[in-house]
Design an enzyme around this catalytic site. Sequence first.
Site, PDB file in Angstrom:
ATOM      1  N   ASP A 221       0.806  -1.286   0.127  1.00  0.00           N
ATOM      2  CA  ASP A 221      -0.024   0.019  -0.077  1.00  0.00           C
ATOM      3  C   ASP A 221       0.788   1.295   0.003  1.00  0.00           C
ATOM      4  O   ASP A 221       1.808   1.054   0.745  1.00  0.00           O
ATOM      5  CB  ASP A 221      -0.760   0.169   1.321  1.00  0.00           C
ATOM      6  CG  ASP A 221      -1.981   1.107   1.222  1.00  0.00           C
ATOM      7  OD1 ASP A 221      -3.027   0.613   0.903  1.00  0.00           O
ATOM      8  OD2 ASP A 221      -1.387   2.263   1.526  1.00  0.00           O
ATOM      9  N   ASN A 229      -2.409  13.169  -3.809  1.00  0.00           N
ATOM     10  CA  ASN A 229      -3.559  13.594  -4.596  1.00  0.00           C
ATOM     11  C   ASN A 229      -3.879  15.178  -3.968  1.00  0.00           C
ATOM     12  O   ASN A 229      -3.880  15.918  -4.757  1.00  0.00           O
ATOM     13  CB  ASN A 229      -4.797  12.826  -4.055  1.00  0.00           C
ATOM     14  CG  ASN A 229      -5.072  11.666  -5.192  1.00  0.00           C
ATOM     15  OD1 ASN A 229      -4.614  11.414  -6.292  1.00  0.00           O
ATOM     16  ND2 ASN A 229      -5.580  10.624  -4.659  1.00  0.00           N
ATOM     17  N   HIS A 234      -5.120  14.833  -8.895  1.00  0.00           N
ATOM     18  CA  HIS A 234      -5.366  13.507  -8.899  1.00  0.00           C
ATOM     19  C   HIS A 234      -4.790  12.941 -10.234  1.00  0.00           C
ATOM     20  O   HIS A 234      -4.476  11.639 -10.239  1.00  0.00           O
ATOM     21  CB  HIS A 234      -7.102  13.275  -9.368  1.00  0.00           C
ATOM     22  CG  HIS A 234      -7.760  12.114  -9.091  1.00  0.00           C
ATOM     23  ND1 HIS A 234      -8.101  11.264  -9.770  1.00  0.00           N
ATOM     24  CD2 HIS A 234      -8.300  11.548  -7.846  1.00  0.00           C
ATOM     25  CE1 HIS A 234      -8.386  10.192  -9.023  1.00  0.00           C
ATOM     26  NE2 HIS A 234      -8.697  10.388  -7.875  1.00  0.00           N
ATOM     27  N   ASP A 238      -2.457   9.306 -10.410  1.00  0.00           N
ATOM     28  CA  ASP A 238      -2.933   8.304 -11.292  1.00  0.00           C
ATOM     29  C   ASP A 238      -1.376   7.930 -11.925  1.00  0.00           C
ATOM     30  O   ASP A 238      -1.028   6.744 -12.028  1.00  0.00           O
ATOM     31  CB  ASP A 238      -3.614   8.631 -12.363  1.00  0.00           C
ATOM     32  CG  ASP A 238      -5.149   8.706 -12.069  1.00  0.00           C
ATOM     33  OD1 ASP A 238      -5.520   8.330 -10.864  1.00  0.00           O
ATOM     34  OD2 ASP A 238      -6.033   9.104 -12.618  1.00  0.00           O
ATOM     35  N   GLU A 264      -4.948   2.316  -3.817  1.00  0.00           N
ATOM     36  CA  GLU A 264      -3.521   2.647  -3.898  1.00  0.00           C
ATOM     37  C   GLU A 264      -3.065   1.276  -3.140  1.00  0.00           C
ATOM     38  O   GLU A 264      -2.076   1.092  -2.829  1.00  0.00           O
ATOM     39  CB  GLU A 264      -3.122   3.719  -3.033  1.00  0.00           C
ATOM     40  CG  GLU A 264      -3.088   3.763  -1.788  1.00  0.00           C
ATOM     41  CD  GLU A 264      -4.301   3.499  -0.879  1.00  0.00           C
ATOM     42  OE1 GLU A 264      -5.174   3.190  -1.337  1.00  0.00           O
ATOM     43  OE2 GLU A 264      -4.013   3.958   0.653  1.00  0.00           O
TER      44      GLU A 264
HETATM   45  N1  LIG Z   1      -5.322   9.429  -8.190  1.00  0.00           N
HETATM   46  C1  LIG Z   1      -5.973   8.615  -7.678  1.00  0.00           C
HETATM   47  N2  LIG Z   1      -6.318   8.317  -6.375  1.00  0.00           N
HETATM   48  C2  LIG Z   1      -7.120   7.390  -5.870  1.00  0.00           C
HETATM   49  C3  LIG Z   1      -7.482   6.327  -6.790  1.00  0.00           C
HETATM   50  N3  LIG Z   1      -8.178   5.532  -5.974  1.00  0.00           N
HETATM   51  C4  LIG Z   1      -8.260   5.995  -4.562  1.00  0.00           C
HETATM   52  N4  LIG Z   1      -7.256   7.094  -4.832  1.00  0.00           N
HETATM   53  C5  LIG Z   1      -7.243   7.844  -3.537  1.00  0.00           C
HETATM   54  O1  LIG Z   1      -6.202   7.131  -2.657  1.00  0.00           O
HETATM   55  C6  LIG Z   1      -6.555   8.089  -1.277  1.00  0.00           C
HETATM   56  C7  LIG Z   1      -6.287   6.731  -0.421  1.00  0.00           C
HETATM   57  O2  LIG Z   1      -6.170   7.296   0.934  1.00  0.00           O
HETATM   58  P1  LIG Z   1      -6.132   6.960   2.359  1.00  0.00           P
HETATM   59  O3  LIG Z   1      -6.926   5.473   2.386  1.00  0.00           O
HETATM   60  O4  LIG Z   1      -6.545   7.605   3.449  1.00  0.00           O
HETATM   61  O5  LIG Z   1      -4.617   6.507   2.408  1.00  0.00           O
HETATM   62  P2  LIG Z   1      -3.109   6.882   2.526  1.00  0.00           P
HETATM   63  O6  LIG Z   1      -3.520   8.602   2.219  1.00  0.00           O
HETATM   64  O7  LIG Z   1      -2.425   6.184   1.570  1.00  0.00           O
HETATM   65  O8  LIG Z   1      -2.743   6.626   3.806  1.00  0.00           O
HETATM   66  P3  LIG Z   1      -2.165   5.428   4.720  1.00  0.00           P
HETATM   67  O9  LIG Z   1      -2.544   4.253   3.469  1.00  0.00           O
HETATM   68  O10 LIG Z   1      -2.768   5.265   5.868  1.00  0.00           O
HETATM   69  O11 LIG Z   1      -0.900   5.712   4.576  1.00  0.00           O
HETATM   70  C8  LIG Z   1      -7.766   8.692  -1.193  1.00  0.00           C
HETATM   71  O12 LIG Z   1      -7.409  10.120  -1.331  1.00  0.00           O
HETATM   72  C9  LIG Z   1      -8.340   8.298  -2.576  1.00  0.00           C
HETATM   73  O13 LIG Z   1      -9.214   9.170  -3.209  1.00  0.00           O
HETATM   74  C10 LIG Z   1      -7.193   6.590  -8.086  1.00  0.00           C
HETATM   75  O14 LIG Z   1      -7.514   5.506  -9.044  1.00  0.00           O
HETATM   76  N5  LIG Z   1      -6.560   7.457  -8.670  1.00  0.00           N
END
Ligand SMILES: Nc1nc2c(ncn2[C@@H]2O[C@H](COP(=O)(O)OP(=O)(O)OP(=O)(O)O)[C@@H](O)[C@H]2O)c(=O)[nH]1
Length: 346
Positions: A221, A229, A234, A238, A264
Amino acid sequence: MTKRLATLPTLWDEKSRFRRALLRVLLWVVMVVSLALGLLNLRAHGLDSIVVIEAIIVAYSGLFLWRLPKTPYLHWWSTSLVIFISVTVLHSLVTKAMLNDGFYWLLLVPTTSLLLLGLLWGGVITGVVGVAGVAVLVWAQPPGGGNATVAVGINAGLTYVFIWALSHAYEARRHQMVARLQTVAAQDPLTGLYNRLYLEDVFAQLCQSQPQHAFTLVLLDIDHFKQINDNHGHEVGDQVLRLLSQMLRSATREQDWVFRVGGEEFCLLLPGCNTQSAMDVAQKLRRAAADLTLMAEGQPVSFTVSIGLAQWLKDGEDFDSLYRQADLRLYQAKEQGRNTVVADQA
Ligand SMILES: Nc1nc2c(ncn2[C@@H]2O[C@H](COP(=O)(O)OP(=O)(O)OP(=O)(O)O)[C@@H](O)[C@H]2O)c(=O)[nH]1
């Protein structure tokens, strides 16, 4: 991507499902029609060879219908069915039990064999039976048929070729569509990696194909991805996902599997890896991810990943328990400050 999908035909058994459904209808029709014809022929001519063949076909169709839902030898059953039907019709033409009208039944062969056996073997059987059918038809005409004999042969042959061409075109198109659907159903459109849907299929396949061998499930992860983002947009997020996916593919072996299972979050299946060797791989991937840098409007964007490992049989025997264990360790890696790999080293 496509290469690996093609190596797992049993996982996406659309072809077999389609053929089993088709066969069910065909076998009922063949059985009922052969029974009716057999009884009629028995009444008209007594117990001759055609009645015996029809009785065999009825028995064979019944047996096949019984085995149909489960048999792994679908191709052989189907081949013998098509050959059976063809030989019966050719036999009835040779013995003049049915003359020109018998050829109508041969028109079933192109569609049936192409849909059941595919383009190659269906094509071979269609060609052989077609040539034999027209030859027997012309040869079996009464002496002195003259132009009528030639006309019957030409018409029968042309009709046969026409149905063959249509069936071939239909089967080729269907084949392409199924292959395309399989790819779309298994692929994550953003990164081109396999998706979560396909993960469980591959997992089941690995458990089946290597029951004695170790394999490790790796959950990976991106750390603080939300900040990427939020800070860069965004689109840059990506690009990070694509960059990491490329690295995961190129840094793993041909036999390893890489999936994007969530926003992610990525999952890898590493066949032949025990906990220690999977740990080495995971550490290599963790370092490689930390070394990646993306330039976004002149600004460097870098990131780290956290990883949890679980080894099949040792940490769980089924998909859910193994995945849960790896997820738990991923969570521990996050708790330990991220950019970390956690595995049970005991
Ligand atoms: N650019 C992009 N962002 C995505 C996609 N799918 C999910 N996300 C974003 O990934 C982010 C995941 O955030 P969190 O679950 O808080 O995880 P994190 O910020 O990595 O924090 P930790 O996992 O605790 O380190 C969210 O802001 C989602 O909007 C995608 O296909 N593209």
